[in-house]
Motif scaffolding. Sequence first.
Motif, mmCIF file in Angstrom:
data_model
loop_
_atom_site.group_PDB
_atom_site.id
_atom_site.type_symbol
_atom_site.label_atom_id
_atom_site.label_comp_id
_atom_site.label_asym_id
_atom_site.label_seq_id
_atom_site.Cartn_x
_atom_site.Cartn_y
_atom_site.Cartn_z
ATOM 1 N N TYR A 1 -22.556 -33.502 33.397
ATOM 2 C CA TYR A 1 -21.479 -34.044 33.724
ATOM 3 C C TYR A 1 -21.668 -35.226 34.908
ATOM 4 N N GLY A 2 -22.755 -35.335 35.398
ATOM 5 C CA GLY A 2 -23.187 -36.353 36.377
ATOM 6 C C GLY A 2 -24.207 -37.248 35.556
ATOM 7 N N SER A 3 -23.882 -37.359 34.303
ATOM 8 C CA SER A 3 -24.903 -38.333 33.819
ATOM 9 C C SER A 3 -24.090 -39.351 32.711
ATOM 10 N N HIS A 4 -24.781 -39.765 31.769
ATOM 11 C CA HIS A 4 -24.129 -40.783 30.699
ATOM 12 C C HIS A 4 -23.238 -39.820 29.702
ATOM 13 N N HIS A 5 -22.261 -40.554 29.024
ATOM 14 C CA HIS A 5 -21.116 -40.098 28.270
ATOM 15 C C HIS A 5 -20.775 -38.739 28.478
ATOM 16 N N ALA A 6 -20.356 -38.522 29.894
ATOM 17 C CA ALA A 6 -19.904 -37.279 30.339
ATOM 18 C C ALA A 6 -18.383 -37.219 30.130
ATOM 19 N N GLY B 1 -12.527 -28.487 33.510
ATOM 20 C CA GLY B 1 -12.889 -29.635 33.118
ATOM 21 C C GLY B 1 -14.203 -30.284 33.464
ATOM 22 N N GLU B 2 -15.246 -29.466 33.643
ATOM 23 C CA GLU B 2 -16.488 -29.844 33.524
ATOM 24 C C GLU B 2 -17.522 -29.080 32.677
ATOM 25 N N PRO C 1 -23.438 -29.754 21.699
ATOM 26 C CA PRO C 1 -22.033 -28.938 21.961
ATOM 27 C C PRO C 1 -22.327 -27.467 22.249
ATOM 28 N N TRP C 2 -23.656 -26.859 22.251
ATOM 29 C CA TRP C 2 -23.691 -25.632 22.664
ATOM 30 C C TRP C 2 -24.222 -25.655 23.910
ATOM 31 N N VAL C 3 -24.953 -26.418 24.428
ATOM 32 C CA VAL C 3 -25.359 -26.411 25.683
ATOM 33 C C VAL C 3 -24.460 -26.850 26.573
ATOM 34 N N PHE C 4 -23.736 -28.005 26.582
ATOM 35 C CA PHE C 4 -22.717 -28.783 27.416
ATOM 36 C C PHE C 4 -21.050 -28.128 26.991
ATOM 37 N N GLN C 5 -21.083 -26.905 26.968
ATOM 38 C CA GLN C 5 -19.870 -26.384 26.833
ATOM 39 C C GLN C 5 -18.895 -26.627 27.855
ATOM 40 N N TRP C 6 -17.642 -26.916 27.474
ATOM 41 C CA TRP C 6 -16.506 -27.382 28.460
ATOM 42 C C TRP C 6 -16.000 -26.199 29.214
ATOM 43 N N GLY C 7 -16.075 -26.159 30.658
ATOM 44 C CA GLY C 7 -15.415 -25.029 31.225
ATOM 45 C C GLY C 7 -13.749 -25.378 31.522
ATOM 46 N N GLY C 8 -13.067 -24.257 32.096
ATOM 47 C CA GLY C 8 -11.736 -24.422 32.285
ATOM 48 C C GLY C 8 -11.506 -25.392 33.372
ATOM 49 N N ASP D 1 -13.171 -32.696 43.307
ATOM 50 C CA ASP D 1 -14.204 -31.737 42.951
ATOM 51 C C ASP D 1 -13.518 -30.903 41.987
ATOM 52 N N LYS D 2 -12.182 -31.039 41.983
ATOM 53 C CA LYS D 2 -11.842 -29.747 40.940
ATOM 54 C C LYS D 2 -10.962 -30.455 39.683
#
Length: 376
Positions: free
Chosen positions: A144-149, A206-207, A197-204, A333-334
């Motif tokens: 989330y703090g890097s590219h194409h996030a 938005g991150e 898609p497995w590693v960077f699963q979206w959380g509730g 931050d939310k």
Amino acid sequence: MTTESLNRRDFLKLGMAAGAVAAASALPRAACAAPANCSLGECLELTPEAMAEASGPVSASWRSIRLTAAEIRNPAIRTRVEAILDTPAPTLTKGMGSAEKKAIHKELTAKGLLKDVAEKDFLPPVADSAKAPQPFYAAPGSGYGSHHAYPGGLATHTGLNTRVSLSIYDGYREVYDYMLDRDVVIAAQLLHDLHKPWVFQWGGDGESRSEMKLAGTGEHHPLGVAESIVRGLPAEVIVAQACAHNHPRTEADEAQVVGWIQAAAIIAGVDPVKRGLLAEDGKTLPLPRRQEGFVTHLGDHDWVLTVPAAQWLVPVMKKVAVRDYKLSEGDLDKKPFKQFRNYVFSQATIMSLYETYAAKGEAELVRTVHSIVTPA
């Protein structure tokens, strides 16, 4: 309307309309499609998939990826690549119970390939080894703090990298008559980030999920190599895929690639030498070394431009969010800000927005953002 009078905002709206048409065949139809211009409240309700499906750039990149995959001449490779793009499920976890996971964790740790990662944190969450946590096209391209996030970032990242790899292939063919294996170049680049898609699963909120380290790099990389092993990709494709994060030019560089292959082989439960992934002594890549992996590595350099662009753009977006969308400092931050930035970035891409900011100034950037999300 003349070309001269077509401003950035008008162009963006036309791009969204064109993207919606392309998405009808390039992406599944969203259950609740995102509007071309929405309110902040509407942004908060959108899923990552809906954001990606509403995006013209994501749709175009996904279409480009699928068309490029279809160019693979070897039917066995093409079929496997397309199956992964359709369903990037962690099939490597099939039959992996707690005892198997513990044994893999122990072996990786003993061999120095896994450090400071507790057993409970080893491997991303998985509900079903046959189902991807999200479609390939909806995943972010990195942390989330890097590219194409943003939703669809993986598609735009992979689409760009594949174009670059094929340009390198064409250049060496035309200048040197150097005939690399085009199927391997395409397949390795398309698969190099297959487990994001497995590693960077979206959380509730938005991150996306934070990534662990594995064999000295982001876990998505060795996990993706392991998945290719399990899915039956040829050794030459897997080796080239493993080179995405480094090229085997020096002994130290090659040792990194060997480590990623070793980690992947342990997870996949295969002997990397017998599988043709390493030389007979297990210390180098198969000899003589092929150079498709170098092209995969060079092609995977979109991040060189996109990481700083993201880091420079997000602070400006925060300022705009507070000033024009009445978010509080605490909201930054939310979920409110995360959903806002996710939607804006998915619709216009970070790179397009940063180019506007760098070339035309903050006022034009703000006008573009307003054309995507209606200010409060």
